[in-house]
Motif scaffolding. Structure first.
Motif, PDB file in Angstrom:
ATOM      1  N   ILE A  20      44.367  28.835  49.324  1.00  0.00           N
ATOM      2  CA  ILE A  20      45.653  29.067  49.643  1.00  0.00           C
ATOM      3  C   ILE A  20      46.246  30.904  49.377  1.00  0.00           C
ATOM      4  CG2 ILE A  20      48.491  28.930  48.455  1.00  0.00           C
ATOM      5  CD1 ILE A  20      47.173  26.587  46.555  1.00  0.00           C
ATOM      6  N   SER A  21      45.430  31.660  48.615  1.00  0.00           N
ATOM      7  CA  SER A  21      46.001  33.042  48.692  1.00  0.00           C
ATOM      8  C   SER A  21      45.509  33.328  49.789  1.00  0.00           C
ATOM      9  CB  SER A  21      45.417  33.439  47.402  1.00  0.00           C
ATOM     10  OG  SER A  21      46.175  32.630  46.436  1.00  0.00           O
ATOM     11  N   SER A  22      46.005  34.863  50.149  1.00  0.00           N
ATOM     12  CA  SER A  22      46.024  35.753  51.308  1.00  0.00           C
ATOM     13  C   SER A  22      45.084  37.020  50.964  1.00  0.00           C
ATOM     14  CB  SER A  22      46.895  36.201  52.258  1.00  0.00           C
ATOM     15  OG  SER A  22      46.091  37.570  52.689  1.00  0.00           O
ATOM     16  N   LEU A  23      44.046  36.146  51.111  1.00  0.00           N
ATOM     17  CA  LEU A  23      42.689  37.709  51.149  1.00  0.00           C
ATOM     18  C   LEU A  23      43.043  39.380  51.280  1.00  0.00           C
ATOM     19  CD1 LEU A  23      39.685  35.200  51.590  1.00  0.00           C
ATOM     20  CD2 LEU A  23      40.983  35.779  49.073  1.00  0.00           C
ATOM     21  N   THR A  24      43.905  39.276  52.292  1.00  0.00           N
ATOM     22  CA  THR A  24      44.196  40.593  53.255  1.00  0.00           C
ATOM     23  C   THR A  24      44.584  41.422  52.570  1.00  0.00           C
ATOM     24  OG1 THR A  24      44.993  39.193  55.379  1.00  0.00           O
ATOM     25  CG2 THR A  24      45.660  41.291  54.742  1.00  0.00           C
ATOM     26  N   ARG A  25      44.905  41.868  51.151  1.00  0.00           N
ATOM     27  CA  ARG A  25      45.168  42.637  50.589  1.00  0.00           C
ATOM     28  C   ARG A  25      43.576  43.124  49.899  1.00  0.00           C
ATOM     29  NH1 ARG A  25      48.131  40.121  45.393  1.00  0.00           N
ATOM     30  NH2 ARG A  25      47.441  38.547  45.034  1.00  0.00           N
ATOM     31  N   PHE A  26      42.991  42.159  49.495  1.00  0.00           N
ATOM     32  CA  PHE A  26      41.810  42.864  49.005  1.00  0.00           C
ATOM     33  C   PHE A  26      40.758  43.145  50.184  1.00  0.00           C
ATOM     34  CE2 PHE A  26      44.084  38.652  46.620  1.00  0.00           C
ATOM     35  CZ  PHE A  26      44.289  39.684  44.709  1.00  0.00           C
ATOM     36  N   ILE A  27      40.471  42.729  51.017  1.00  0.00           N
ATOM     37  CA  ILE A  27      40.267  43.080  51.829  1.00  0.00           C
ATOM     38  C   ILE A  27      40.260  44.741  52.589  1.00  0.00           C
ATOM     39  CG2 ILE A  27      39.102  42.487  54.603  1.00  0.00           C
ATOM     40  CD1 ILE A  27      39.742  39.673  53.952  1.00  0.00           C
ATOM     41  N   THR A  28      42.022  44.783  52.260  1.00  0.00           N
ATOM     42  CA  THR A  28      42.604  46.313  52.840  1.00  0.00           C
ATOM     43  C   THR A  28      41.560  46.914  51.759  1.00  0.00           C
ATOM     44  OG1 THR A  28      44.135  44.869  53.629  1.00  0.00           O
ATOM     45  CG2 THR A  28      44.216  48.082  53.118  1.00  0.00           C
ATOM     46  N   ALA A  29      42.225  46.354  51.027  1.00  0.00           N
ATOM     47  CA  ALA A  29      41.726  48.081  49.347  1.00  0.00           C
ATOM     48  C   ALA A  29      39.983  48.243  49.799  1.00  0.00           C
ATOM     49  CB  ALA A  29      42.211  46.577  47.995  1.00  0.00           C
ATOM     50  N   ALA A  30      39.368  46.973  49.730  1.00  0.00           N
ATOM     51  CA  ALA A  30      37.767  47.069  49.560  1.00  0.00           C
ATOM     52  C   ALA A  30      37.524  48.204  50.899  1.00  0.00           C
ATOM     53  CB  ALA A  30      37.145  46.197  50.049  1.00  0.00           C
ATOM     54  N   TRP A  59      31.785  42.129  49.813  1.00  0.00           N
ATOM     55  CA  TRP A  59      31.496  41.677  47.775  1.00  0.00           C
ATOM     56  C   TRP A  59      32.935  42.358  47.662  1.00  0.00           C
ATOM     57  CZ3 TRP A  59      28.584  38.180  45.199  1.00  0.00           C
ATOM     58  CH2 TRP A  59      27.553  37.493  46.047  1.00  0.00           C
ATOM     59  N   LEU A  60      32.905  43.312  47.255  1.00  0.00           N
ATOM     60  CA  LEU A  60      34.435  44.147  46.493  1.00  0.00           C
ATOM     61  C   LEU A  60      35.526  43.128  46.764  1.00  0.00           C
ATOM     62  CD1 LEU A  60      34.645  47.125  44.790  1.00  0.00           C
ATOM     63  CD2 LEU A  60      35.287  47.661  46.767  1.00  0.00           C
ATOM     64  N   ALA A  61      35.425  42.699  48.458  1.00  0.00           N
ATOM     65  CA  ALA A  61      36.887  42.069  48.335  1.00  0.00           C
ATOM     66  C   ALA A  61      37.092  40.783  47.797  1.00  0.00           C
ATOM     67  CB  ALA A  61      36.724  41.640  49.549  1.00  0.00           C
ATOM     68  N   ALA A  62      35.459  40.233  47.296  1.00  0.00           N
ATOM     69  CA  ALA A  62      35.557  38.809  45.825  1.00  0.00           C
ATOM     70  C   ALA A  62      36.244  39.576  45.079  1.00  0.00           C
ATOM     71  CB  ALA A  62      34.150  38.599  46.647  1.00  0.00           C
ATOM     72  N   HIS A  63      35.331  40.607  44.360  1.00  0.00           N
ATOM     73  CA  HIS A  63      35.457  41.356  43.354  1.00  0.00           C
ATOM     74  C   HIS A  63      36.644  41.641  43.109  1.00  0.00           C
ATOM     75  CE1 HIS A  63      34.790  42.788  39.494  1.00  0.00           C
ATOM     76  NE2 HIS A  63      35.129  44.139  39.867  1.00  0.00           N
ATOM     77  N   PHE A  64      37.584  41.967  43.773  1.00  0.00           N
ATOM     78  CA  PHE A  64      38.951  42.145  43.466  1.00  0.00           C
ATOM     79  C   PHE A  64      39.948  41.048  43.920  1.00  0.00           C
ATOM     80  CE2 PHE A  64      39.188  46.666  45.486  1.00  0.00           C
ATOM     81  CZ  PHE A  64      38.304  47.435  44.627  1.00  0.00           C
ATOM     82  N   TYR A  65      39.138  40.421  44.694  1.00  0.00           N
ATOM     83  CA  TYR A  65      39.682  38.752  44.474  1.00  0.00           C
ATOM     84  C   TYR A  65      39.913  37.720  42.949  1.00  0.00           C
ATOM     85  CZ  TYR A  65      41.174  33.980  44.851  1.00  0.00           C
ATOM     86  OH  TYR A  65      42.120  32.607  44.779  1.00  0.00           O
ATOM     87  N   SER A  66      38.979  38.173  42.581  1.00  0.00           N
ATOM     88  CA  SER A  66      38.398  37.231  40.958  1.00  0.00           C
ATOM     89  C   SER A  66      38.804  37.598  40.153  1.00  0.00           C
ATOM     90  CB  SER A  66      36.908  37.524  41.266  1.00  0.00           C
ATOM     91  OG  SER A  66      36.289  36.659  42.917  1.00  0.00           O
ATOM     92  N   ILE A  67      39.046  38.787  40.092  1.00  0.00           N
ATOM     93  CA  ILE A  67      39.833  39.628  38.915  1.00  0.00           C
ATOM     94  C   ILE A  67      41.085  39.583  39.304  1.00  0.00           C
ATOM     95  CG2 ILE A  67      37.952  41.667  37.778  1.00  0.00           C
ATOM     96  CD1 ILE A  67      39.667  43.597  39.776  1.00  0.00           C
TER      97      ILE A  67
END
Length: 67
Positions: A20-30, A59-67
């Motif tokens: 459901i959640s958008s991953l855009t902000r995590f990808i942008t941060a990464a 992998w960094l975006a995935a990590h940011f999402y996970s935390i």
């Protein structure tokens, strides 16, 4: 411009992605962080390939999402 996509990050997350959640902000941060790393590495004479940068960013975006 991001080096990764939602689909690549979701593939890393597997069952940990809620769908459901958008991953855009995590990808942008990464992307911001990986771009800085690429600049620093290049300045030190250690350029990273596009494939390496994309993998790190995914992998960094995935990590940011996970935390």
């Amino acid at each position: 411009m991001p080096r990764t996509t939602d689909i690549l990050v979701q593939a890393v997350l597997l069952g940990d992605y809620d769908g459901i959640s958008s991953l855009t902000r995590f990808i942008t941060a990464a992307n911001l962080l990986v771009s800085r790393v690429a600049t620093c590495a290049s300045a030190k004479g250690i350029p990273l390939s596009d494939e390496e940068l994309a993998e790190i960013e995914t992998w960094l975006a995935a990590h940011f999402y996970s935390i």
